[in-house]
Design a protein around this motif. Structure first.
Motif, PDB file in Angstrom:
ATOM      1  N   THR A 265       0.825  -1.201   0.000  1.00  0.00           N
ATOM      2  CA  THR A 265       0.000   0.000   0.000  1.00  0.00           C
ATOM      3  C   THR A 265       0.860   1.251   0.000  1.00  0.00           C
TER       4      THR A 265
ATOM      5  N   ASP B  82      -3.626   4.130   1.092  1.00  0.00           N
ATOM      6  CA  ASP B  82      -5.059   3.919   1.285  1.00  0.00           C
ATOM      7  C   ASP B  82      -5.517   2.474   1.118  1.00  0.00           C
TER       8      ASP B  82
ATOM      9  N   VAL C  31       3.787   7.562   4.291  1.00  0.00           N
ATOM     10  CA  VAL C  31       2.330   7.687   4.341  1.00  0.00           C
ATOM     11  C   VAL C  31       2.016   8.742   5.394  1.00  0.00           C
TER      12      VAL C  31
ATOM     13  N   GLN D 116      -2.860   7.831   8.013  1.00  0.00           N
ATOM     14  CA  GLN D 116      -2.849   6.598   7.228  1.00  0.00           C
ATOM     15  C   GLN D 116      -2.074   5.510   7.964  1.00  0.00           C
TER      16      GLN D 116
ATOM     17  N   ALA E 111      -0.259   8.557  -1.712  1.00  0.00           N
ATOM     18  CA  ALA E 111      -0.895   7.323  -2.183  1.00  0.00           C
ATOM     19  C   ALA E 111      -0.681   7.129  -3.685  1.00  0.00           C
TER      20      ALA E 111
END
Length: 443
Positions: free
Chosen positions: A139, A142, A168, A172, A306
């Motif tokens: 990831t 998100d 991130v 998050q 992201a």
């Protein structure tokens, strides 16, 4: 019963599979991505003009699931996964333009749609006596939280989330580590591309699969990509029935899954017009669409984290859809937006129009601001709630962003993540050591 649609790898037509096998495996045996042998064709008349998002998804996905073990369950799958709003909201300061809000699900990002659908599929595909399955997720911010929320405490399933440490947002990171139980977060000392490479290497390791059965919940999984088509189809069809003209979309993109979903809806014959890709400073796609050779590169960190992807996996599917480069370049446009421009866009729209966006959505809003084409209807795709990026947004606009209730509940839980080297072997060792370990799998 109708003949089922078969699926093949982007890298070879020799191996074919059915949709239930594709969803269970995630990645094709040769390391490619699964695609249908051909995209089905549908007309607006196949859909209910007064139907819900779930109704649209049922009609849209029926050809992909027809004749499969999951076909009888498709209506229930869609209604379970798509039980929150995805409103198309007009932007008053941009006449004829709208924003498609995809952040009203449990983790406040568009990834909830695909993750919830995939989890619903696994609940039906896995038998009680199956060995525990480990879902691997790379990831960039998100995806992990959406998958964790969808699979949390699901019987027989473990979730391992790999995210780039320090790349991130704080909220998050908290989301990724707040679940516990059958969900484990690993903070990798590298980039998202490192995380993605590690996951692919594990999925392609037959010896590891024999010890610890693995699957994927990234957008490399067709079980996540297919349901994401539903919100584009629903918005485009709703507009078509009212105005009899196609909708044009500006899509923030990193790994290309969300944008590809929009492209496939158009290729299936539904009323989608132009599609423009909004990228951050990671310019792999803009450079290609400007005429350069496709050249994956190391990702650079940005405020739209992201989308920090330098080697977008779904480019393989895009190239399968349009095999000739000149044809592919004719289908899409892509623009790179730097951090300063993202910040200026956030400030301008917050102070000038009382509109709050996340940094990713701001890349698409900037494109909208630059458009000279005001005669056609354009839609900015809003991929996440701005409250997930308070550390970026709030200092810029000088005010707090209201936190949605589901996100607030996650932030109240304790969170933790284990460190992990950006090394394929390190992940494989970790998985082997825990293949029969005590971390939770509900029964």
């Amino acid at each position: 019963m109708s003949e089922p649609l078969h699926y093949r790898s982007t890298r070879s037509a020799q191996h074919t599979a059915r949709i239930e096998e594709v969803i269970a495996a995630g990645l094709a045996p040769d390391g490619g991505l699964y695609v249908p042998e051909a995209l089905p064709q549908l007309a607006p008349s196949a859909f209910d003009p007064h139907g819900t998002l779930a109704d649209t998804a049922i009609a849209l996905l029926d050809p992909f699931f027809r004749g499969s073990a999951l076909a009888p369950e498709l209506p229930a799958l869609c209604r379970e996964a798509l039980d929150f709003a995805v409103p198309l909201r007009a932007l008053p300061h941009h006449p004829g333009a709208s924003v498609l809000e995809l952040f009203h699900g449990p983790s406040a990002a568009f990834k909830d749609v695909g993750a919830r659908f995939l989890a619903a599929c696994f609940r039906r595909l896995r038998a009680r006596n199956d060995a525990p399955l480990t879902i691997l997720v790379a990831t960039s911010g998100d995806t992990g939280a959406a998958v964790a929320a969808a699979f949390h405490r699901q019987p027989g399933v473990r979730v391992v989330i790999l995210y780039p440490d320090g790349r991130v947002s704080p909220r998050q990171a908290h989301q990724l580590g707040c679940f516990g139980d059958n969900v484990q977060a690993l903070r990798v000392s590298g980039s998202f591309d490192d995380c993605q490479r590690m996951v692919k290497a594990a999925l392609n390791d037959s010896a590891l699969q024999a010890v610890s059965p693995l699957s994927s919940a990234n957008s490399i999984s067709l079980g996540r990509l297919l349901p994401q088509m539903s919100y584009y189809a629903h918005a485009a069809l709703g507009w078509w029935w009212q105005h009899r003209e196609p909708l044009n979309f500006i899509v923030p993109t990193g790994n290309l899954g969300n944008a590809l979903a929009c492209v496939w809806v158009r290729e299936m014959g539904l009323p989608v017009g132009d599609i423009r890709l909004a990228c951050n400073a990671n310019a792999t796609l803009p450079d290609f669409f400007d005429g350069a050779a496709y050249a994956p590169r190391a990702a650079v960190p940005t405020v739209a984290n992201a989308m920090d992807v330098g080697a977008p996996s779904n480019f393989e599917r895009l190239s399968w859809t349009f095999p000739h480069e000149h044809e592919l370049r004719a289908q899409l446009q892509a623009t790179s937006v730097d951090d300063d421009t993202i910040r200026r866009t956030l400030v301008h729209h917050a102070h000038g129009h009382h509109e709050l966006f996340c940094p990713h959505t701001a890349t698409a809003v900037h494109q909208l601001d630059q458009l000279q084409d005001h005669a056609r209807p354009w839609v900015v795709v809003a991929t996440a709630h701005p409250a997930k990026f308070d550390s970026v947004v709030e200092p810029l606009i000088g005010q707090a962003v209201t936190v949605p209730p589901a996100l607030a509940a996650m932030l109240e839980r304790p969170a933790s993540a284990e460190p992990m080297a950006a090394d394929d072997a390190a992940l494989k060792t970790w998985l082997v050591e825990r293949a029969h370990g005590p971390w939770a799998v509900a029964s």
